[in-house]
Scaffold this motif. Structure first.
Motif, PDB file in Angstrom:
ATOM      1  N   UNK A 139       0.782  -1.233   0.000  1.00 36.46           N
ATOM      2  CA  UNK A 139       0.000   0.000   0.000  1.00 36.46           C
ATOM      3  C   UNK A 139       0.819   1.291   0.000  1.00 36.46           C
ATOM      4  N   UNK A 140       1.905   1.304  -0.779  1.00 37.52           N
ATOM      5  CA  UNK A 140       2.585   2.571  -0.995  1.00 37.52           C
ATOM      6  C   UNK A 140       1.769   3.352  -2.014  1.00 37.52           C
ATOM      7  N   UNK A 141       1.924   4.656  -2.052  1.00 40.02           N
ATOM      8  CA  UNK A 141       1.124   5.429  -3.006  1.00 40.02           C
ATOM      9  C   UNK A 141       1.229   4.862  -4.417  1.00 40.02           C
ATOM     10  N   UNK A 142       0.085   4.742  -5.082  1.00 37.48           N
ATOM     11  CA  UNK A 142       0.014   4.097  -6.385  1.00 37.48           C
ATOM     12  C   UNK A 142       0.794   4.791  -7.483  1.00 37.48           C
ATOM     13  N   UNK A 143       1.076   6.073  -7.297  1.00 35.78           N
ATOM     14  CA  UNK A 143       1.821   6.798  -8.321  1.00 35.78           C
ATOM     15  C   UNK A 143       3.331   6.739  -8.100  1.00 35.78           C
ATOM     16  N   UNK A 144       3.785   5.944  -7.129  1.00 34.27           N
ATOM     17  CA  UNK A 144       5.209   5.728  -6.913  1.00 34.27           C
ATOM     18  C   UNK A 144       5.602   4.436  -7.608  1.00 34.27           C
ATOM     19  N   UNK A 145       6.649   4.488  -8.381  1.00 32.55           N
ATOM     20  CA  UNK A 145       7.126   3.320  -9.134  1.00 32.55           C
ATOM     21  C   UNK A 145       8.472   2.884  -8.568  1.00 32.55           C
ATOM     22  N   UNK A 146       8.584   1.588  -8.240  1.00 27.30           N
ATOM     23  CA  UNK A 146       9.848   1.084  -7.703  1.00 27.30           C
ATOM     24  C   UNK A 146      10.889   1.008  -8.827  1.00 27.30           C
ATOM     25  N   UNK A 147      12.050   1.611  -8.569  1.00 32.27           N
ATOM     26  CA  UNK A 147      13.150   1.593  -9.526  1.00 32.27           C
ATOM     27  C   UNK A 147      14.196   0.545  -9.175  1.00 32.27           C
ATOM     28  N   UNK A 148      14.498   0.424  -7.881  1.00 35.93           N
ATOM     29  CA  UNK A 148      15.560  -0.468  -7.410  1.00 35.93           C
ATOM     30  C   UNK A 148      15.161  -1.056  -6.072  1.00 35.93           C
ATOM     31  N   UNK A 149      15.714  -2.249  -5.795  1.00 34.54           N
ATOM     32  CA  UNK A 149      15.503  -2.879  -4.490  1.00 34.54           C
ATOM     33  C   UNK A 149      16.682  -3.803  -4.217  1.00 34.54           C
ATOM     34  N   UNK A 150      17.199  -3.754  -2.995  1.00 36.67           N
ATOM     35  CA  UNK A 150      18.299  -4.643  -2.589  1.00 36.67           C
ATOM     36  C   UNK A 150      18.170  -4.955  -1.107  1.00 36.67           C
ATOM     37  N   UNK A 151      18.927  -5.960  -0.710  1.00 37.59           N
ATOM     38  CA  UNK A 151      19.072  -6.312   0.712  1.00 37.59           C
ATOM     39  C   UNK A 151      20.551  -6.425   1.021  1.00 37.59           C
ATOM     40  N   UNK A 152      20.893  -5.992   2.224  1.00 38.14           N
ATOM     41  CA  UNK A 152      22.275  -6.107   2.687  1.00 38.14           C
ATOM     42  C   UNK A 152      22.239  -6.299   4.195  1.00 38.14           C
ATOM     43  N   UNK A 153      22.647  -7.451   4.648  1.00 33.59           N
ATOM     44  CA  UNK A 153      22.664  -7.710   6.083  1.00 33.59           C
ATOM     45  C   UNK A 153      21.301  -7.549   6.709  1.00 33.59           C
ATOM     46  N   UNK A 154      21.197  -6.618   7.634  1.00 32.49           N
ATOM     47  CA  UNK A 154      19.971  -6.416   8.408  1.00 32.49           C
ATOM     48  C   UNK A 154      19.042  -5.356   7.826  1.00 32.49           C
ATOM     49  N   UNK A 155      19.270  -4.952   6.563  1.00 27.24           N
ATOM     50  CA  UNK A 155      18.400  -3.934   5.969  1.00 27.24           C
ATOM     51  C   UNK A 155      17.973  -4.324   4.560  1.00 27.24           C
ATOM     52  N   UNK A 156      16.782  -3.892   4.212  1.00 29.07           N
ATOM     53  CA  UNK A 156      16.300  -3.938   2.829  1.00 29.07           C
ATOM     54  C   UNK A 156      16.118  -2.486   2.425  1.00 29.07           C
ATOM     55  N   UNK A 157      16.411  -2.176   1.190  1.00 32.18           N
ATOM     56  CA  UNK A 157      16.285  -0.776   0.770  1.00 32.18           C
ATOM     57  C   UNK A 157      15.796  -0.712  -0.669  1.00 32.18           C
ATOM     58  N   UNK A 158      14.992   0.302  -0.899  1.00 29.62           N
ATOM     59  CA  UNK A 158      14.344   0.478  -2.194  1.00 29.62           C
ATOM     60  C   UNK A 158      14.385   1.938  -2.602  1.00 29.62           C
TER      61      UNK A 158
END
Length: 183
Positions: A159-178
């Protein structure tokens, strides 16, 4: 207890900033910051940046070091904000404004939209989704602006705002980041 972290690139490359331990404060790891700013290399210069839940200030200082024209760091902890201001003075960082406020109240003050927003709230508190909704409702992300979201690895981002488009996503250790972009 206190810590230090190194700014990776730009004007203040290899300079250290200090931070005090505080509940929920986890500076974004250097390798994650390096990846993020590689993603953003064409977007940082001359941008207006908002660093919500600034904590150590790692993301905001990195953006200012790389040429952001303005960085607003928001945190509600008075000691954390004091340390951010000390680091600003140490670096002569006139492009950075430190705001001691609750993030939700800050978003109600009617600031103009930001080109880049860094959102790295304390883990385990369910803050990402409501803060993202409030950012969208307040119009704080500029058209085609980008928002970086850092979460615990197990957290899904529904349920992130519908007009936001994911460009990148990764995980490293104890974090996920997008990285998302507004339309």
């Amino acid at each position: 207890m206190s810590g230090r972290l190194r700014i990776i690139g730009g004007e203040w490359r290899s300079r250290f900033i200090a931070f005090d331990d505080a509940p929920g404060l986890r500076p974004t790891p250097a390798r994650v910051r390096e990846t993020l700013f590689n993603w953003l290399q064409a977007d940082v210069a001359n941008s207006r940046c908002l660093d919500l839940f600034a904590g150590s200030g790692a993301l905001g200082f990195e953006a200012a070091s790389r040429g952001a024209k303005q960085v607003v760091m928001v945190d509600n902890n008075p000691q954390t904000c004091g340390k951010l201001r000390e680091n600003c003075a140490l670096l002569a960082a006139g492009r950075i404004e430190v705001v001691q406020a609750d993030v939700r109240q800050f978003m109600e003050r009617g600031d103009p939209a930001f080109d880049l927003i860094f959102l790295d709230p304390p883990f385990g508190r369910g803050l990402v989704e409501p803060i993202c909704r409030q950012l969208a409702e307040a119009g704080l992300l500029a058209a085609h602006g980008k928002i970086y979201i850092e979460t615990e690895p197990k957290l899904a981002l529904p349920d992130l705002p519908g007009h936001w488009r994911q460009l990148k996503h990764k995980r490293a250790g104890e974090v996920a980041y997008s990285l998302y972009q507004g339309q």
